[in-house]
Design an enzyme around this catalytic site. Structure first.
Site, PDB file in Angstrom:
ATOM      1  N   GLY A  10       6.166  -4.273 -20.683  1.00 23.14           N
ATOM      2  CA  GLY A  10       6.205  -2.854 -21.041  1.00 23.14           C
ATOM      3  C   GLY A  10       7.206  -2.117 -20.175  1.00 23.14           C
ATOM      4  O   GLY A  10       7.878  -2.702 -19.314  1.00 23.14           O
ATOM      5  N   GLY A  11       7.321  -0.826 -20.393  1.00 28.20           N
ATOM      6  CA  GLY A  11       8.243   0.000 -19.634  1.00 28.20           C
ATOM      7  C   GLY A  11       7.635   0.493 -18.333  1.00 28.20           C
ATOM      8  O   GLY A  11       6.495   0.165 -17.985  1.00 28.20           O
ATOM      9  N   SER A  17       0.522  -3.190 -14.714  1.00 27.31           N
ATOM     10  CA  SER A  17      -0.176  -3.779 -13.566  1.00 27.31           C
ATOM     11  C   SER A  17      -1.674  -3.520 -13.625  1.00 27.31           C
ATOM     12  O   SER A  17      -2.485  -4.397 -13.319  1.00 27.31           O
ATOM     13  CB  SER A  17       0.394  -3.226 -12.257  1.00 27.31           C
ATOM     14  OG  SER A  17       1.721  -3.657 -12.060  1.00 27.31           O
ATOM     15  N   ALA A  35       2.617 -11.619  -4.974  1.00 29.52           N
ATOM     16  CA  ALA A  35       3.635 -10.573  -4.893  1.00 29.52           C
ATOM     17  C   ALA A  35       5.013 -11.221  -4.808  1.00 29.52           C
ATOM     18  O   ALA A  35       5.298 -11.965  -3.870  1.00 29.52           O
ATOM     19  CB  ALA A  35       3.395  -9.678  -3.679  1.00 29.52           C
ATOM     20  N   HIS A  55      -0.255  -0.355  -4.526  1.00 31.17           N
ATOM     21  CA  HIS A  55      -0.864  -1.469  -5.252  1.00 31.17           C
ATOM     22  C   HIS A  55      -1.941  -2.149  -4.413  1.00 31.17           C
ATOM     23  O   HIS A  55      -2.999  -2.529  -4.934  1.00 31.17           O
ATOM     24  CB  HIS A  55       0.213  -2.481  -5.652  1.00 31.17           C
ATOM     25  CG  HIS A  55       0.987  -2.107  -6.883  1.00 31.17           C
ATOM     26  ND1 HIS A  55       0.437  -2.148  -8.139  1.00 31.17           N
ATOM     27  CD2 HIS A  55       2.261  -1.679  -7.038  1.00 31.17           C
ATOM     28  CE1 HIS A  55       1.344  -1.773  -9.031  1.00 31.17           C
ATOM     29  NE2 HIS A  55       2.458  -1.473  -8.382  1.00 31.17           N
ATOM     30  N   ARG A  59      -5.972  -2.424  -5.469  1.00 33.90           N
ATOM     31  CA  ARG A  59      -6.716  -3.678  -5.578  1.00 33.90           C
ATOM     32  C   ARG A  59      -7.948  -3.673  -4.690  1.00 33.90           C
ATOM     33  O   ARG A  59      -9.022  -4.142  -5.075  1.00 33.90           O
ATOM     34  CB  ARG A  59      -5.814  -4.869  -5.218  1.00 33.90           C
ATOM     35  CG  ARG A  59      -4.708  -5.124  -6.208  1.00 33.90           C
ATOM     36  CD  ARG A  59      -4.084  -6.491  -5.974  1.00 33.90           C
ATOM     37  NE  ARG A  59      -3.526  -6.642  -4.636  1.00 33.90           N
ATOM     38  CZ  ARG A  59      -2.315  -6.262  -4.285  1.00 33.90           C
ATOM     39  NH1 ARG A  59      -1.530  -5.672  -5.162  1.00 33.90           N
ATOM     40  NH2 ARG A  59      -1.866  -6.457  -3.051  1.00 33.90           N
ATOM     41  N   GLU A  70       2.531 -13.430  -0.579  1.00 37.00           N
ATOM     42  CA  GLU A  70       3.893 -12.928  -0.764  1.00 37.00           C
ATOM     43  C   GLU A  70       4.845 -14.114  -0.846  1.00 37.00           C
ATOM     44  O   GLU A  70       4.920 -14.924   0.068  1.00 37.00           O
ATOM     45  CB  GLU A  70       4.298 -11.999   0.382  1.00 37.00           C
ATOM     46  CG  GLU A  70       3.545 -10.673   0.399  1.00 37.00           C
ATOM     47  CD  GLU A  70       4.078  -9.719   1.447  1.00 37.00           C
ATOM     48  OE1 GLU A  70       4.985 -10.113   2.220  1.00 37.00           O
ATOM     49  OE2 GLU A  70       3.597  -8.572   1.512  1.00 37.00           O
TER      50      GLU A  70
END
Length: 316
Positions: A10-11, A17, A35, A55, A59, A70
């Protein structure tokens, strides 16, 4: 058998997310957040740090069981941590950016001769971008080759915006689109987010749960289908002779009233039997037979079929 793959696209600010996190939390209380950007490094600015922190906070407030890894380039190095887990890969766009940086795409010639008659410098940029794209696809193939992991990839439809004004940006947009197509071809389900609303543009449904007139809503049936797919991608513990571990169960305390020892609730037959035979801490202490376990499995399957088909259920 490859891993189960979902692609959410999506945009900007379309709800990608958030939708992906909700999907992961429906499937597992202990999902992994992979990540593809790092909170450290030369390319991290204040805006990126703010996004990462936002973010992380989101979460933490949603589910305490999230684990963060990461891995800007080679997440396949963490595959052992992902066995039988649900992994949210956020996002393909930043991941591709890291590979473009690794192959020096953004530092090469940025003139506009990406049409006929390319200069040597422009051809070097295009070749480097192709190598970066091939490298990330190889990494994705390595990851999804692990059958007992479920991956939820998040990406961006950057090609849906305005036409880029420079050659490097156009090169990146092209490879982002091709990467999205590559992952979509591997995906069991592709969801396009628009203004926070999910639109399923691809779905492989082999669950047999399409009966009309079901007592369950379409959303509940979709959740059940996704859950069963995840539960089917787990390794089962077996003893040295090849039998499944655990082979006896006793449901009731005995006596004339036959009061249940415990009551379970599940969205699917598979979730219910998993809770009883694999997750119930008292199960190893009880004296139960394989025949009784098979009976329970058969009955919950019948009950689920009746629920989806709008048929009254009565236990045998």
């Amino acid at each position: 058998m490859p891993a189960t793959v979902y692609l959410i696209t999506g945009g900007c600010r379309s709800g990608k997310s958030s939708y992906a996190q909700t999907l992961c939390e429906k499937l597992s209380p202990y999902p992994i957040y992979l990540a593809t950007s790092s909170s450290r490094g030369e390319y991290v600015d204040d805006d990126m740090v703010d996004r990462i922190q936002r973010h992380q906070k989101d979460r933490e407030t949603r589910l305490a069981g999230w684990k963060t890894i990461e891995a800007p380039l080679h997440p396949s190095e963490h595959l052992e941590e992902m066995v039988e887990r649900v992994v949210l890969v956020d996002c393909l766009t930043l991941w591709l950016t890291n590979y473009m940086l690794e192959y020096k795409v953004f530092s090469l010639d940025n003139n506009n001769d990406d049409g006929v008659g390319k200069t040597t410098a422009a051809q070097e940029r295009i070749t480097a971008a192709e190598k970066a794209s091939d490298a990330i696809k190889q990494e994705i193939n390595t990851m999804i080759g692990q059958w007992n992991t479920t991956f939820v990839f998040v990406t961006n439809e950057i090609g849906s915006g305005s036409h880029a004004s420079d050659a490097v940006s156009r090169t990146f947009a092209d490879h982002q689109g091709w990467l999205n197509q590559f992952v979509a071809s591997k995906a069991r389900e592709v969801v396009h987010m628009v203004a926070g609303c999910p639109n399923v543009v691809k779905r492989v449904d082999d669950s047999g749960r399409g009966a009309k007139g079901s007592w369950m809503s379409q959303d509940d049936r979709d959740d059940a289908r996704l859950l069963d797919t995840f539960l089917s991608s787990r390794s089962l513990q077996m003893d040295p002779k090849g039998y499944f571990m655990g082979n006896k169960i006793k449901c009731c305390n005995g006596g004339s009233r036959r009061e249940p020892m415990k009551v379970w609730k599940g969205r699917t037959a598979k979730e219910l039997t998993t809770a009883i035979f694999e997750e119930w801490e008292d199960a190893p202490k009880l004296d139960f037979s394989i025949g009784h376990a098979a009976y329970i499995g058969r009955e919950v399957q019948r009950a689920e079929h009746c629920l989806y088909s709008n048929i009254p259920y009565q236990q045998d």
